[in-house]
Design an enzyme around this catalytic site. Structure first.
Site, PDB file in Angstrom:
ATOM      1  N   ASP A 242       0.870  -1.378  -0.081  1.00 57.08           N
ATOM      2  CA  ASP A 242      -0.183   0.028  -0.065  1.00 57.08           C
ATOM      3  C   ASP A 242       0.797   1.318   0.106  1.00 57.08           C
ATOM      4  O   ASP A 242       1.860   1.420   0.796  1.00 57.08           O
ATOM      5  CB  ASP A 242      -0.940  -0.008   1.146  1.00 57.08           C
ATOM      6  CG  ASP A 242      -2.246   0.909   0.791  1.00 57.08           C
ATOM      7  OD1 ASP A 242      -3.275   0.278   0.794  1.00 57.08           O
ATOM      8  OD2 ASP A 242      -2.028   2.098   0.746  1.00 57.08           O
TER       9      ASP A 242
ATOM     10  N   SER B  16       4.324   2.133  -5.083  1.00 54.68           N
ATOM     11  CA  SER B  16       3.139   2.458  -5.918  1.00 54.68           C
ATOM     12  C   SER B  16       2.912   1.211  -6.949  1.00 54.68           C
ATOM     13  O   SER B  16       3.826   0.752  -7.335  1.00 54.68           O
ATOM     14  CB  SER B  16       3.067   3.750  -6.668  1.00 54.68           C
ATOM     15  OG  SER B  16       2.241   3.777  -7.475  1.00 54.68           O
ATOM     16  N   VAL B  17       1.663   0.954  -7.161  1.00 53.33           N
ATOM     17  CA  VAL B  17       1.690  -0.141  -7.974  1.00 53.33           C
ATOM     18  C   VAL B  17       2.102   0.323  -9.452  1.00 53.33           C
ATOM     19  O   VAL B  17       2.400  -0.678 -10.335  1.00 53.33           O
ATOM     20  CB  VAL B  17      -0.182  -0.698  -8.227  1.00 53.33           C
ATOM     21  CG1 VAL B  17      -0.351  -1.413  -7.101  1.00 53.33           C
ATOM     22  CG2 VAL B  17      -0.864   0.711  -8.445  1.00 53.33           C
TER      23      VAL B  17
ATOM     24  N   ASN C 250      -5.834  -4.836  -6.435  1.00 54.36           N
ATOM     25  CA  ASN C 250      -6.830  -4.295  -5.830  1.00 54.36           C
ATOM     26  C   ASN C 250      -6.705  -2.638  -5.464  1.00 54.36           C
ATOM     27  O   ASN C 250      -7.645  -1.995  -5.353  1.00 54.36           O
ATOM     28  CB  ASN C 250      -6.903  -5.014  -4.308  1.00 54.36           C
ATOM     29  CG  ASN C 250      -7.813  -4.211  -3.310  1.00 54.36           C
ATOM     30  OD1 ASN C 250      -9.027  -4.258  -3.498  1.00 54.36           O
ATOM     31  ND2 ASN C 250      -7.438  -3.531  -2.382  1.00 54.36           N
TER      32      ASN C 250
ATOM     33  N   SER D 228     -15.348  -3.147 -11.735  1.00 54.10           N
ATOM     34  CA  SER D 228     -16.524  -2.371 -10.929  1.00 54.10           C
ATOM     35  C   SER D 228     -17.788  -2.456 -11.565  1.00 54.10           C
ATOM     36  O   SER D 228     -17.856  -2.356 -12.643  1.00 54.10           O
ATOM     37  CB  SER D 228     -16.120  -0.936 -10.473  1.00 54.10           C
ATOM     38  OG  SER D 228     -17.116  -0.122  -9.830  1.00 54.10           O
TER      39      SER D 228
ATOM     40  N   TYR E   8     -13.104   6.220 -14.278  1.00 55.51           N
ATOM     41  CA  TYR E   8     -13.109   5.049 -13.401  1.00 55.51           C
ATOM     42  C   TYR E   8     -13.627   3.896 -14.171  1.00 55.51           C
ATOM     43  O   TYR E   8     -12.928   2.711 -14.126  1.00 55.51           O
ATOM     44  CB  TYR E   8     -13.816   5.452 -12.183  1.00 55.51           C
ATOM     45  CG  TYR E   8     -13.819   4.265 -11.066  1.00 55.51           C
ATOM     46  CD1 TYR E   8     -12.563   3.726 -10.366  1.00 55.51           C
ATOM     47  CD2 TYR E   8     -15.017   3.903 -10.880  1.00 55.51           C
ATOM     48  CE1 TYR E   8     -12.799   3.100  -9.263  1.00 55.51           C
ATOM     49  CE2 TYR E   8     -14.962   2.971  -9.777  1.00 55.51           C
ATOM     50  CZ  TYR E   8     -13.919   2.647  -9.187  1.00 55.51           C
ATOM     51  OH  TYR E   8     -13.961   1.432  -8.216  1.00 55.51           O
TER      52      TYR E   8
ATOM     53  N   LYS F 292     -11.897   0.506 -15.113  1.00 55.86           N
ATOM     54  CA  LYS F 292     -12.492  -0.679 -14.536  1.00 55.86           C
ATOM     55  C   LYS F 292     -12.990  -1.834 -15.493  1.00 55.86           C
ATOM     56  O   LYS F 292     -12.581  -3.131 -15.491  1.00 55.86           O
ATOM     57  CB  LYS F 292     -13.501  -0.656 -13.640  1.00 55.86           C
ATOM     58  CG  LYS F 292     -12.867   0.259 -12.233  1.00 55.86           C
ATOM     59  CD  LYS F 292     -11.888  -0.490 -11.908  1.00 55.86           C
ATOM     60  CE  LYS F 292     -11.723  -0.281 -10.001  1.00 55.86           C
ATOM     61  NZ  LYS F 292     -10.516  -1.053  -9.620  1.00 55.86           N
TER      62      LYS F 292
ATOM     63  N   ARG G  46     -13.558   3.464   2.719  1.00 57.49           N
ATOM     64  CA  ARG G  46     -13.268   4.965   2.672  1.00 57.49           C
ATOM     65  C   ARG G  46     -13.655   5.433   1.385  1.00 57.49           C
ATOM     66  O   ARG G  46     -14.231   6.815   1.436  1.00 57.49           O
ATOM     67  CB  ARG G  46     -12.077   5.591   3.170  1.00 57.49           C
ATOM     68  CG  ARG G  46     -11.081   5.161   2.096  1.00 57.49           C
ATOM     69  CD  ARG G  46      -9.485   5.682   2.354  1.00 57.49           C
ATOM     70  NE  ARG G  46      -8.643   5.328   1.405  1.00 57.49           N
ATOM     71  CZ  ARG G  46      -7.476   5.726   1.039  1.00 57.49           C
ATOM     72  NH1 ARG G  46      -6.897   6.387   2.152  1.00 57.49           N
ATOM     73  NH2 ARG G  46      -6.692   5.488   0.146  1.00 57.49           N
TER      74      ARG G  46
END
Ligand code: NAD
Length: 303
Positions: free
Chosen positions: A40, A75-76, A99, A151, A164, A168, A199
């Site tokens: 993370d 970071s990814v 994720n 998503s 987004y 996704k 969150r």
């Protein structure tokens, strides 16, 4: 009752595991014996800042419960570093759960390049980088499991989430092709479209429902898909609130026109109902199956 799902001697990377859904996945993997790389960056939902404590806390939780885990703060978008860390520490990599994610919600007419680009970078490029770095290890050992986090905003669209939604559903496109390429090396690739009170969704979901949509209710599916018990690949699953369902493409039987003569927009209008009629619809499993109706139409009129 099925055999117990075990990750004995297996190494699992969960990205964005410092909170929300990723944390719940990491805890459940550890409970089932996995050595977990808790990745993370620890930034905000908006993708700003960094904080090592997010991943560190989850590692502490896992160790306190008797599990094995290390923290990774990259970071990814530097996915190769995350995989290199896993290899250096544990010597192998069996599972990647992509994720990590952020939001930059804006209506399309207010969308700025920076919002578009960052959402693409974290979700798509990040998932690509981690998976691309892990892929050769999985191929070499003839085993791997990869989960992408899609998503419903990508599947169905959602106001203010063009960036987004693009990212996704793009991940599902990636899932489909990696499933095809990975199958012969026993690498199974699936995607989930989760809903959970985190969150990211705080303030968007009514508080009472938010409380009930516990992240822990998503993780059993992820852990199952990531296990050697699961030999299904290429799937997309909606999951949340203790419910799981599978999504698939559906295509109408369609309308055929004479390809020798060509046809007009008016012909399309005349057949619109037939084109859009899902009665007896097909569910093509791959490109070859998808092209069958088209080829049949050519054959029907072949001279
Ligand atoms: N919560 C939902 O209802 C929901 C719905 C659909 C999809 N998702 C997806 O599920 C995933 C998890 O989301 P969540 O709801 O748990 O939100 P979250 O904000 O609690 O978790 C996302 C985590 O990713 C981390 N992260 C962000 N950018 C990163 C980067 N570049 N490198 C490494 N880590 C990074 C964050 O620090 C955070 O801990 C996301 O991909 C999200 O898009 C969630």
């Amino acid at each position: 009752m099925s055999a117990a799902v075990s990750f004995q001697d297996q190494v699992v990377i969960v990205t964005g595991a410092g909170g929300g859904l990723g944390r719940a996945h990491a805890l459940l993997f550890a409970k089932h014996g996995a050595k977990v790389v808790v990745n993370d960056l620890g930034g905000s939902t908006h993708g700003e800042g960094a904080n090592a404590s997010a991943a560190d806390k989850v590692v502490e939780e896992i160790r306190a419960a008797g599990g094995t885990a290390i923290a990774n703060h990259d970071s990814v978008t530097d996915g190769d570093k995350i995989v290199a860390h896993a290899i250096a520490e544990f010597g192998r990599i069996d599972v990647v759960v992509n994720n990590a994610g952020i939001l930059r919600d804006k209506t399309f007419h207010k969308m700025e390049d920076a919002d578009w680009d960052l959402v693409y970078k974290v979700h798509v490029e990040g998932a690509y980088k981690v998976t691309r770095a892990a892929w050769p290890y999985m191929r070499e050992q003839g085993y791997g499991r990869v989960i992408f986090t899609a998503s419903t905003s990508g599947i169905y669209g959602n106001f203010g989430q063009s960036n987004y939604g693009m990212a996704k559903l793009g991940l599902y496109g990636l899932t489909r092709t990696l499933a095809i390429e990975g199958r012969k090396n026993n690498i199974m690739v699936n995607a989930i479209a989760p809903t959970g009170g985190t969150r990211m969704t705080e303030g968007l979901i009514p508080p009472q429902v938010f409380e009930q949509l516990k992240p822990e209710l998503v993780s059993p599916l992820v852990v199952y898909l990531a296990s050697n018990a699961c030999t299904d690949t290429s799937g997309l699953f909606e999951v949340g609130g203790g419910w799981i369902g599978k999504v698939r493409w559906e295509r109408s039987l369609g309308a055929g026109f004479d390809p020798r003569e060509g046809f007009s927009p008016e012909d399309v209008a005349d057949h619109w109902q037939q084109i859009c009629d899902f009665e007896g619809a097909a569910h093509p499993a791959d490109n070859i199956e998808a092209l069958k109706e088209m080829m049949a139409n050519l054959q029907k009129y072949a001279i």
